[in-house]
Write an enzyme that holds these catalytic residues in place. Structure first.
Site: not given
Lengths: 276, 384
Positions: B72, B150, B178, B199, B324
């Site tokens: 991120t 992903n 990914q 990593g 959910c």
């Protein structure tokens, strides 16, 4: 991972009363595949209006299955007049509680029960009343009003947790906010937060916020709070009950009490604890 | 109960070889790489060794690699660097199926006055390239497109895209979190300006990432401070984890063949057997352009969280695109962008394999999952 109680896990892994009663006396169906959960409840009702058997079929997550299973256990053997009084909170409590985001599963159980009883009595379904507010999940204004009233809901997020409304495209958020405000009587949004308050007004609002919002929350954990003084935009308070000895009380004070005061009274306020 | 871990796109176990090289730097070799003495200098040397290994995994030059705290941070650093290098440009482009690290940042920027184009994907999950190219303008500051998805494992033609973007003189970033370690990547064959690496997706610990910044790319640091990382990121280096990422990169390069043969073979077996044994099941996404370790399978008329928790009881760890599981009420934005119907999106399960998975584990899943689905379907009012 969700924090499910042992009882939720038990009712999910070993669900009671799965199936459909042939020639049922009352049938209640709620939800849909698109919504992500659905429940079909079938009841066998005796001559003396006693529920002699209840079965369910559920499509949904673990808490939806557990809520359905719990519901059938709760209503078997009681009269429909008694069953009618069951609320979504009763279902959640029977399971030892549900995660907040999953409360709508208990609401689904209550709705199916109501529909099944209405079906038995030959009444038309109640839920067609009202106007659709949330298009994504097909929730009406009356359903939202009821959930807000019964569960003392305060925010749009709460409403989404309980009846799903507002959880999709979010375009109905303004309407939901209006309903919350009309039910609760007092607007609690940032938009309508009073500005340019005099000290007297601030003190009144602080008192009101402590009474209405904060004390009931702290009380749940056996704690309490007392308003001592107000000066230079600082709210002086004394912590009571378990709060006064709790090591996390400073976190509660800053993260919860102060945040709520800033939100509901005025953003420049800070909260300080008065030590003995 | 034995754990069967098939959730490697979420995170991976730290390779024992990685842990081994990290440990001495948690105890005796605690020097600061910025120090003048050789005690610290030795540590600085290890960081440069690690940088070279990460660079080598994607065929970059070591000075094009900077270390970050996670994928991120790499994404945020790249995107902020790009837009602040051309402050007059107010249009940014990404895809509709990005990881939240990019998706939510773009949504945030749209509230800050940026015009955002989200490029759609088709039913098979392939990017609409014409849509992307037709939306490039003189006002476009950055294009950020993930290399591999992903959830579905879909691989986008990043090399080709980068060539087109380059001609328009627009900065191109790819979130390759990914893709790295699961397919060969050679940045020298592309015109990618920045590329994010994480990593913990390649058997290093959580808390370390890297960003490739092509030589000559205009850059401004996200963390302003000391001269570390060539002035591109202030703050004392996370020495131990950097050394871990270096080793993990070396292992990933060595295991590339195994990823395609061993892991790919297991994934195919898992997928084929599940489709054979379970009716009303389907694969989400194109099976041609896909990472060798990932499969997203939808089981109609059942809900993903229920499947996951039933598998959890048997020690099987996977993920779901169901609503959910996330706490939101909408199923995965990736599956919805692909137009997967709600009936299937709610019942989607992602299996992501790794080099440590065995054939016995796949056999176990293939044996245990059909009765779970059958059981849940028997409970469902929609299953006849």
């Amino acid at each position: 991972m969700w924090e499910y109680t042992e009882k939720v896990k038990d009712h999910f892994l070993n669900p009671r009363n799965v199936g459909v009663i042939e020639n049922a006396d009352g049938v209640g169906e709620v939800g849909s595949l698109a919504c992500g959960d659905a429940l079909k409840l079938t009841l066998k009702i005796d001559g003396d209006k006693r529920i002699s058997d209840a079965k369910f079929q559920t499509f949904g997550c673990a808490s939806a299955i557990a809520s359905s299973s719990a519901l059938t256990e709760m209503i078997k053997g009681i009269t429909i007049d008694e069953a009618e009084k069951i609320t979504n909170n009763d279902i959640a409590e029977y399971l030892g509680g549900l995660p907040k985001e999953k409360m709508h599963c208990s609401v689904m159980g209550r709705d199916a029960l109501e529909k099944a009883i209405a079906d038995y009595r030959g009444e038309p379904g109640k839920e067609v009343d009202g106007e659709i507010v949330c298009e994504c999940f097909g929730v009406t204004d009356l359903e939202i009003q009821r959930a807000v009233k019964e569960n003392n809901l305060k925010t749009i997020e709460d409403v989404t947790d309980y009846v799903k409304a507002g959880g999709g495209c979010e375009s109905c958020h303004d309407k939901i906010q209006e309903i919350i405000e009309s039910v609760n009587g007092t607007p609690v949004t940032e938009k309508t937060r009073p500005s340019g308050l005099t000290n007297i007004q601030k003190i009144r609002l602080i008192e009101e916020t402590l009474e209405r919002e904060i004390k009931p929350e702290l009380k749940k954990d056996g704690g309490g709070i007392e308003f001592i003084d107000f000066a230079d935009n600082t709210v002086f308070v004394k912590l009571r009950g378990t709060c006064s000895t709790c090591s996390a009380s400073q976190v509660t004070l800053k993260h919860y009490v102060e945040t709520r005061i800033k939100e509901l009274v005025s953003p420049e306020l800070v909260v300080e604890e008065v030590k003995q | 109960m034995k754990t069967i871990y098939v959730d490697n796109n979420a995170t991976t176990r730290v390779a024992p070889e990685v842990l081994e090289v990290m440990l001495p730097y948690l105890s005796e070799f605690y020097g600061n790489p910025s120090s003048m003495h050789s005690f610290g200098g030795k540590v600085a040397h290890k960081i440069e060794e690690a940088r070279a290994k990460v660079a080598s995994l994607i065929n970059a030059s070591p000075d094009e690699i900077m270390f970050t705290s996670c994928g991120t941070e790499s994404d945020s650093t790249a995107i902020h660097a790009a837009i602040s290098s051309v402050p007059d440009k107010k249009h940014i482009i990404t895809s509709r199926v990005e990881h939240p690290a990019v998706k939510n940042l773009f949504e945030h920027l749209s509230k800050k006055g940026y015009r955002v184009t989200f490029v759609p994907v088709d039913r098979k999950g392939m990017l609409d390239l014409d849509y992307l190219y037709n939306n490039l303008t003189d006002d476009t500051a950055i294009v950020s497109i993930m290399w591999a998805n992903n959830e579905t494992g879909m691989i986008f033609p990043i090399e080709e895209i980068s060539q087109v973007i380059k001609k328009k003189r627009i900065v191109f970033h790819t979130d390759a979190v990914q893709a790295v370690g699961k397919m060969p990547i050679d940045v020298s064959k592309s015109e990618i300006d920045m590329l994010s690496i994480s990593g913990h997706k390649i058997h290093a610990p959580k808390g370390i990432g890297a960003l490739y910044v092509r030589k000559g790319t205009r850059f401004s640091p996200f963390l302003i401070g000391g001269h570390q990382e060539g002035g591109r990121r202030g703050g004392t280096e996370n020495v131990v984890y950097i050394i871990g990422l270096g080793k993990a990169s070396e292992l990933a390069a060595n295991h590339m063949g195994e990823m395609i043969t061993h892991v790919g073979k297991l994934r195919d077996k898992l997928e084929n057997e599940l489709l054979k044994r379970i009716p009303n099941a389907m694969i989400n996404g194109d099976t041609e352009n896909r990472l060798p370790n990932t499969t997203s399978v939808s089981f109609e008329y059942v809900e993903g969280e229920s499947i996951l928790l039933m598998m959890n009881e048997l020690g099987i760890c996977a993920s779901s695109g169901s609503a959910c599981t996330s706490g939101s009420l909408e199923p995965s934005h990736v599956l919805r962008a692909m137009g997967v119907p709600f009936t299937a999106a709610h019942g989607s399960i992602r299996f992501s394999l790794g080099i440590y998975n065995t054939e016995e584990e796949i056999d176990f899943i293939v044996e245990k999952l059909p009765p779970i689905i059958e059981n849940l379907r028997n409970m469902s009012p929609f299953w006849k």
